[in-house]
Design an enzyme around this catalytic site. Structure first.
Site, PDB file in Angstrom:
ATOM      1  N   ILE A  71       0.866  -1.173   0.000  1.00 54.77           N
ATOM      2  CA  ILE A  71       0.000   0.000   0.000  1.00 54.77           C
ATOM      3  C   ILE A  71       0.901   1.221   0.000  1.00 54.77           C
ATOM      4  O   ILE A  71       1.936   1.234   0.674  1.00 54.77           O
ATOM      5  CB  ILE A  71      -0.967   0.019   1.215  1.00 54.77           C
ATOM      6  CG1 ILE A  71      -1.907   1.237   1.145  1.00 54.77           C
ATOM      7  CG2 ILE A  71      -0.220  -0.064   2.521  1.00 54.77           C
ATOM      8  CD1 ILE A  71      -3.049   1.195   2.148  1.00 54.77           C
ATOM      9  N   GLU A 105       2.211  -7.197   6.876  1.00 52.49           N
ATOM     10  CA  GLU A 105       3.472  -7.011   7.572  1.00 52.49           C
ATOM     11  C   GLU A 105       3.907  -5.574   7.359  1.00 52.49           C
ATOM     12  O   GLU A 105       3.717  -5.015   6.279  1.00 52.49           O
ATOM     13  CB  GLU A 105       4.567  -7.952   7.046  1.00 52.49           C
ATOM     14  CG  GLU A 105       4.442  -9.380   7.525  1.00 52.49           C
ATOM     15  CD  GLU A 105       3.449 -10.208   6.728  1.00 52.49           C
ATOM     16  OE1 GLU A 105       2.899 -11.156   7.299  1.00 52.49           O
ATOM     17  OE2 GLU A 105       3.198  -9.892   5.554  1.00 52.49           O
ATOM     18  N   ASN A 110       8.549   1.642  11.065  1.00 50.44           N
ATOM     19  CA  ASN A 110       7.702   2.519  10.250  1.00 50.44           C
ATOM     20  C   ASN A 110       6.522   2.988  11.102  1.00 50.44           C
ATOM     21  O   ASN A 110       5.388   2.550  10.951  1.00 50.44           O
ATOM     22  CB  ASN A 110       7.233   1.791   8.991  1.00 50.44           C
ATOM     23  CG  ASN A 110       6.499   2.679   8.026  1.00 50.44           C
ATOM     24  OD1 ASN A 110       6.121   3.802   8.345  1.00 50.44           O
ATOM     25  ND2 ASN A 110       6.283   2.177   6.817  1.00 50.44           N
ATOM     26  N   TYR A 117      -2.387   1.739  10.804  1.00 49.37           N
ATOM     27  CA  TYR A 117      -3.044   0.437  10.893  1.00 49.37           C
ATOM     28  C   TYR A 117      -3.758   0.270  12.231  1.00 49.37           C
ATOM     29  O   TYR A 117      -4.884  -0.239  12.277  1.00 49.37           O
ATOM     30  CB  TYR A 117      -2.043  -0.693  10.664  1.00 49.37           C
ATOM     31  CG  TYR A 117      -1.371  -0.632   9.304  1.00 49.37           C
ATOM     32  CD1 TYR A 117      -2.102  -0.369   8.147  1.00 49.37           C
ATOM     33  CD2 TYR A 117      -0.013  -0.812   9.168  1.00 49.37           C
ATOM     34  CE1 TYR A 117      -1.494  -0.294   6.914  1.00 49.37           C
ATOM     35  CE2 TYR A 117       0.614  -0.753   7.931  1.00 49.37           C
ATOM     36  CZ  TYR A 117      -0.133  -0.486   6.810  1.00 49.37           C
ATOM     37  OH  TYR A 117       0.480  -0.414   5.581  1.00 49.37           O
TER      38      TYR A 117
END
Length: 155
Positions: A71, A105, A110, A117
């Site tokens: 993404i 994953e 990050n 998320y």
């Protein structure tokens, strides 16, 4: 609005350019993108602004699981909710396809992605040591994050 992408070389080139803007030397190649389009289990969704793809997500659906493979959102279009919009469409599509969960994953370093998320309901389920062959971050470890779709639809 997020749209499901169909294969075309023009689309592949747009995605490859977006990949380079977002991931530099770690970007998926044209061959890798084309291979994903040819994979019967893979699906691509994109956010367009004025006809240009500014964000996309690639997933693979295998049995009861939707695996988010990649993404990205163009740097100049981040922090506008487009990644959340892409994830919401993937979750809707995956539920419609009979999936029980979405999994991904993400590099443990990050932090912006991990926070995105979590905000979208994903939970850390574990750590995969040295998951990435190379990394632009300090570590090659990845969190495995999961969203239970069955819990979403029950609410």
């Amino acid at each position: 609005m997020v749209e499901k992408l169909e294969f075309s070389m023009q689309t592949i080139f747009q995605l490859a350019n977006l990949e380079k803007k977002c991931f530099g030397k770690d970007a998926w190649s044209i061959a890798a993108l084309r291979g994903e389009f040819e994979n019967e289990f893979s699906h691509f969704f994109a956010k367009r602004i004025d006809g240009e793809i500014v964000g996309y997500v690639c997933i693979r659906i295998m049995y009861e699981e939707s695996q988010i493979c990649n993404i990205c959102v163009e740097p100049n279009f981040r922090r506008r909710g487009y990644a959340s919009e892409l994830l919401a469409e993937v979750e809707r599509f995956s539920a419609d396809e009979g999936c029980e969960r979405c999994e991904l994953e993400v590099n443990v370093s990050n932090e912006p992605a991990v926070e995105l998320y979590k905000k979208c309901g994903y939970a850390v389920e574990g750590v995969r040591k040295n998951f990435y062959r190379r990394s632009r971050y300090a570590t090659r470890d990845a969190y495995t994050m999961v969203l239970q779709l069955s819990e979403r639809t029950e609410q």
